[in-house]
Design an enzyme around this catalytic site. Structure first.
Site, PDB file in Angstrom:
ATOM      1  N   ASP A 109       0.829  -1.189   0.063  1.00 27.87           N
ATOM      2  CA  ASP A 109      -0.092   0.097  -0.052  1.00 27.87           C
ATOM      3  C   ASP A 109       0.639   1.318   0.005  1.00 27.87           C
ATOM      4  OD1 ASP A 109      -2.889   1.115   0.340  1.00 27.87           O
ATOM      5  OD2 ASP A 109      -1.613   1.916   2.210  1.00 27.87           O
ATOM      6  N   GLU A 157       1.663  -0.351  -4.877  1.00 27.05           N
ATOM      7  CA  GLU A 157       0.624   0.943  -5.264  1.00 27.05           C
ATOM      8  C   GLU A 157       1.755   2.061  -5.647  1.00 27.05           C
ATOM      9  OE1 GLU A 157      -3.282   2.486  -3.717  1.00 27.05           O
ATOM     10  OE2 GLU A 157      -1.860   2.136  -2.383  1.00 27.05           O
TER      11      GLU A 157
END
Length: 192
Positions: A109, A157
């Site tokens: 993330d 990401e």
């Protein structure tokens, strides 16, 4: 195999593997649930759930005066991915997920925080810096071969909201081709 949730998780991973399905987990090493100050600009009142209470400046990026959390992710203070002790927590947990629980890969993330090279008072993504968490992960974990076996696959990401944290395409090393999944805009960093 362990007991309780560990045993159940390992059984789940084995069941997926028996059907030829890889298991990836989403990991969040850019921030924790502690959040920021209760009142913006007031350094006297923060939530204390875990790492902030142990050693705030080791586990979190702070402003230059060390009074406030540094946040360029929009989700709370940045985890201090430059600090070797904070990096150990990342590496140890990834190793546990891979070695003990059998996970095949990880989706990171807001992964640009892993490439930060500035500990306090700033943010600077540099994919080539040897001291960042990103390169430590790449150097300490082998890529899983296409046909299976030991190793891990990684998906990043590639953005956050501030500084040079928007890194779509920025996880690839110079001169290398990578795979960009345009549907999700994640960059596979296993191609380093």
């Amino acid at each position: 195999m362990g007991r309780g949730p560990t045993k159940e998780f390992k059984a789940m991973v084995k069941a997926f593997h028996d059907k030829g399905i890889k298991v990836f987990i989403d990991v969040v090493y850019n921030h924790t649930g502690e959040g920021g100050a209760w009142i913006n600009g007031d350094s006297s009142t923060y939530n204390l759930y875990s790492w902030r209470g142990l050693d705030n400046s080791t586990y979190y990026s702070l402003t230059n005066d060390r009074q406030h959390s540094w946040d360029n992710t929009g989700v709370g203070g940045n985890y201090n991915t430059v600090n070797p002790i904070a990096q150990d927590l990342i590496i140890d947990s990834l190793e546990y997920w891979q070695t003990t629980l059998g996970v095949d890969g990880f989706r990171f993330d807001l992964a640009s925080v892993l490439g930060n090279t500035c500990e306090h008072g700033c943010f600077n993504f540099d994919k080539m810096a040897s001291n960042n968490a990103l390169n430590r992960i790449i150097n300490e974990f082998t890529e899983r071969p296409t046909w299976g076996g030991q190793g891990s696959d990684f998906i990043a990401e590639p953005w956050a909201i501030g500084g040079n944290s928007y890194q779509v395409g920025g996880f690839l090393r110079d001169g290398q081709n990578g795979t960009v999944n345009t549907a999700t805009r994640y960059v596979k960093i296993k191609t380093f």
